[in-house]
Design a protein around this motif. Structure first.
Motif, PDB file in Angstrom:
ATOM      1  N   LEU A  61       0.823  -1.147   0.016  1.00 39.37           N
ATOM      2  CA  LEU A  61       0.151  -0.006  -0.188  1.00 39.37           C
ATOM      3  C   LEU A  61       0.960   1.355   0.014  1.00 39.37           C
ATOM      4  O   LEU A  61       0.569   2.316  -0.754  1.00 39.37           O
ATOM      5  CB  LEU A  61      -1.008  -0.059   1.086  1.00 39.37           C
ATOM      6  CG  LEU A  61      -1.794   1.142   1.399  1.00 39.37           C
ATOM      7  CD1 LEU A  61      -2.570   1.405   0.067  1.00 39.37           C
ATOM      8  CD2 LEU A  61      -2.640   1.163   2.614  1.00 39.37           C
ATOM      9  N   GLN A  87      -8.146  -4.467   8.598  1.00 40.10           N
ATOM     10  CA  GLN A  87      -9.485  -4.303   9.154  1.00 40.10           C
ATOM     11  C   GLN A  87     -10.428  -3.771   8.516  1.00 40.10           C
ATOM     12  O   GLN A  87     -11.900  -3.978   8.675  1.00 40.10           O
ATOM     13  CB  GLN A  87      -9.338  -3.843  10.681  1.00 40.10           C
ATOM     14  CG  GLN A  87      -8.404  -4.629  11.655  1.00 40.10           C
ATOM     15  CD  GLN A  87      -8.305  -4.305  13.065  1.00 40.10           C
ATOM     16  OE1 GLN A  87      -8.535  -3.112  13.307  1.00 40.10           O
ATOM     17  NE2 GLN A  87      -7.861  -4.953  13.766  1.00 40.10           N
ATOM     18  N   CYS A 113      -7.763  -0.691   1.407  1.00 41.20           N
ATOM     19  CA  CYS A 113      -6.583  -0.782   0.532  1.00 41.20           C
ATOM     20  C   CYS A 113      -6.655  -2.056  -0.272  1.00 41.20           C
ATOM     21  O   CYS A 113      -5.399  -2.540  -0.878  1.00 41.20           O
ATOM     22  CB  CYS A 113      -5.470  -1.078   1.630  1.00 41.20           C
ATOM     23  SG  CYS A 113      -5.620  -2.741   2.544  1.00 41.20           S
ATOM     24  N   ASN A 173      -5.288  -7.730   1.059  1.00 44.54           N
ATOM     25  CA  ASN A 173      -4.955  -6.135   1.942  1.00 44.54           C
ATOM     26  C   ASN A 173      -3.717  -5.753   1.546  1.00 44.54           C
ATOM     27  O   ASN A 173      -2.636  -6.385   2.075  1.00 44.54           O
ATOM     28  CB  ASN A 173      -5.273  -6.295   3.509  1.00 44.54           C
ATOM     29  CG  ASN A 173      -6.796  -6.683   3.526  1.00 44.54           C
ATOM     30  OD1 ASN A 173      -7.866  -6.086   3.034  1.00 44.54           O
ATOM     31  ND2 ASN A 173      -7.225  -7.375   4.680  1.00 44.54           N
ATOM     32  N   CYS A 178      -2.163  -3.132   2.738  1.00 47.27           N
ATOM     33  CA  CYS A 178      -1.649  -2.672   4.027  1.00 47.27           C
ATOM     34  C   CYS A 178      -0.764  -3.953   4.683  1.00 47.27           C
ATOM     35  O   CYS A 178       0.083  -3.566   5.435  1.00 47.27           O
ATOM     36  CB  CYS A 178      -2.339  -2.113   4.695  1.00 47.27           C
ATOM     37  SG  CYS A 178      -3.660  -2.849   5.677  1.00 47.27           S
TER      38      CYS A 178
HETATM   39  S1  FES Z   1      -7.421  -3.080   5.698  1.00 47.41           S
HETATM   40 FE1  FES Z   1      -7.514  -1.243   6.465  1.00 47.41          FE
HETATM   41  S2  FES Z   1      -6.184  -0.029   5.202  1.00 47.41           S
HETATM   42 FE2  FES Z   1      -5.784  -2.040   4.954  1.00 47.41          FE
END
Ligand code: FES
Ligand code: FES
Length: 231
Positions: free
Chosen positions: A82, A102, A106, A116, A118
């Motif tokens: 990310l 969560q 992203c 995800n 991140c």
């Molecule tokens: S799951 Fe929330 S920014 Fe990656």
């Protein structure tokens, strides 16, 4: 015969004693912190000090395929995918909501599967085809998921929308493959479940929308699934 003598506690008239004791306690706690960190991660105190302190950055050159373009750059090995997209390549479509896996803001596709970004190290994404929201469609030619979200008003502020659309794009592929979800198991299906609204809600549950546009998101995904149905 010697007798034990009880030590007198420090008095207000003798503050130097108290300061000495305080300093010793601080030193002790600082040392204990390093030792406990070492014990917790199973390494020697010297290594723990390095781990808890400023471990020096290690940089490596990497080449990633992003939206069908080869991008080569040198990055710190700790960089998340990310941060690489947003901070190094100016691809800011993927959003940082929680940075903890969560919220799903992203979400990008790695070889067609949603992840995800991140929680994904950029170095681990080498060799995969990475698709971000910028690579799904263009303003003149929206992808089916982008068009469905637009048609059904599947957003309000739009912050979660790039992640929702990437997720919905992968969901359509998962449905085509016949992947199961928790809901499918609960209904007793063992392959190719019917993608009901409950299935959509379960499969999109990793993407949080703080505006609460869920009803329209489900409608958009329903259309993506319907349009994507193959003989
Ligand atoms: S799951 Fe929330 S920014 Fe990656
Ligand atoms: S549209 Fe605002 S967070 Fe989802």
């Amino acid at each position: 015969m010697t007798r034990c003598t009880e030590l007198e506690p420090p008095t207000a008239e003798d503050p130097s004693q108290d300061n000495t004791l305080d300093l010793t306690r601080r030193e002790f706690l600082a040392g204990a912190g390093v030792v406990s960190a070492g014990l917790a991660i199973g390494v020697a105190p010297a290594a723990a000090e390095q781990a808890t302190g400023a471990a020096s950055a290690v940089t490596v050159p990497i080449t990633l395929s992003i939206n069908k373009q080869q991008r080569t750059l040198t990055i710190d090995t700790r960089t998340s995918l990310l941060d690489l997209l947003r901070e190094h390549l100016d691809l800011t479509g993927s959003k940082k909501g929680c940075d903890h896996g969560q919220c799903g803001a992203c979400t990008v596709l790695l070889d067609g599967r949603r992840v995800n970004s991140c929680l994904t190290l950029a170095v681990a994404a080498q060799g995969a085809e990475i698709t971000t929201i910028e690579g799904l469609g263009t303003p003149d030619k929206l992808s089916p998921a982008q068009a469905a979200f637009l048609e059904h008003d599947g957003f309000q502020c739009g912050y979660c929308t790039p992640g929702q659309i990437c997720s919905a794009t992968a969901l359509e592929e998962e449905a085509h493959r016949g992947d199961l979800s928790l809901v499918s198991f609960e209904t007793g299906r063992t392959s190719h479940p019917k993608i009901t609204d409950d299935e959509i809600r379960e499969r999109m549950s990793g993407n949080i929308c703080r505006c609460g546009a869920y009803a329209n998101i489900v409608a958009a995904v329903r259309q993506i699934i319907r349009n994507g149905e193959r003989p």
